[in-house]
Design a protein around this motif. Structure first.
Motif: not given
Length: 311
Positions: A45-49, A147-149, A164-166, A192-193
């Protein structure tokens, strides 16, 4: 067999370089395809990919042998079996729906435990990869971070949430014991990320208005983080990592000299630094005393940013 994990990925073609850079940060290796095998455990769940993580408990040369081994597997929670070959995985072709259901039944009936199709407590994944079969504990990636978008305070040139998350993952893949700072934090997309992943990070910005927005964004998502008003030159503590989205929008009017000063200050107080920039800064980074250890180009349509990891 040594414990290993198999991760499956979903990424847009524009994100391929960024995804592979995140892979290298997490695992010390990358993969051209949508699967990577590692003995390193990362929360998917950490990764956007990352789509799924299979913790391998059983492997075999055939489905029949895997079923035999599954009879030795004991699961003390309500479980559901899931065949992950619903897409092509590297060079392994997709398996049709009916065949996947047969595979799930074949393995599920051999496992010692209580199956539950509607409300399972745990998933047992089954995967064919490169002519070998695997089964084990399956974790799905959560999409809660989407939801952070939609932040209450935003501006058009802020980093996208996925980037940002990556970026946080690349800068701080294994955060235990690390001190992290975003000294030009803007409205707090990176903060936030990082905070949502449980990574302690401090924020700072010279602009009181964006610091106000950053604090409100953090509060809006129920997170706790410290954001200070002040120039980067006032940072008087040492950090393991700094993450800097170089200021460039119309409201900063920053000069090349100003950018160089930011890099020099970051070099002063941080052991490593992740720079996100719309222009090449190799010469400035060298002058500031940084060594580039990895990089990629993060694209979004016709717009692109350089992501540069330095030590």
């Amino acid at each position: 067999m040594a414990l290993q994990f198999i991760y499956t990925y979903i990424r847009h073609r524009d994100e391929k370089e960024l995804c592979r850079m995140e892979m290298r940060a997490f695992f010390g290796q990358d993969a051209e395809d949508n699967v990577i095998v590692s003995d390193i455990a990362v929360d998917p769940s950490r990764s956007p990919f990352i789509q799924t993580r299979l913790e391998v408990l059983l492997d075999a040369d055939s489905l029949e042998l895997l079923a035999d081994k599954a009879s030795e597997l004991e699961v003390d929670q309500l479980f559901k079996t899931v065949c992950l070959n619903d897409i092509t995985l590297a060079e392994t072709a997709k398996i049709g729906h009916d065949t996947r259901r047969d595979i799930e039944r074949t393995i599920g009936l051999q496992i010692n435990g209580e199956p539950e199709l509607d409300h399972p407590e745990v998933f047992i994944g089954i995967m064919k990869l490169d002519n070998r079969w695997y089964a084990g504990k399956l974790l799905y990636s959560s999409s809660d971070w989407h939801v952070h978008q939609q932040k209450p305070h935003m501006y058009s040139t802020a980093l996208g949430t996925r980037l940002a998350r990556a970026a946080v993952n690349i800068a701080v893949p294994h955060p235990e014991g690390k001190r992290v700072i975003d000294p030009c934090c803007g409205i707090g997309t990176v903060l936030v990320e990082a905070l949502s992943m449980g990574i302690p990070i401090e924020g700072r910005d010279i602009n009181p208005l964006v610091v106000y927005g950053s604090r409100k964004n953090i509060d809006y998502f129920g997170l706790k983080g410290n954001v200070t008003i002040g120039p980067i030159a006032d940072v008087d503590e040492e950090y393991d990592v700094a993450i800097i989205d170089m200021p460039y929008n119309l409201f900063t009017h920053i000069t090349a000299e100003g950018q160089l000063e930011i890099l020099k200050e970051a070099r002063r107080f941080s052991k490593s630094c992740l720079i996100i920039t719309i222009e090449n800064m190799d010469e400035m980074l060298e002058i500031a005393g940084f060594e580039i250890v990895d990089r990629c180009l993060a694209r979004k349509g016709t717009f692109s940013r350089e992501v540069v990891l330095c030590k």
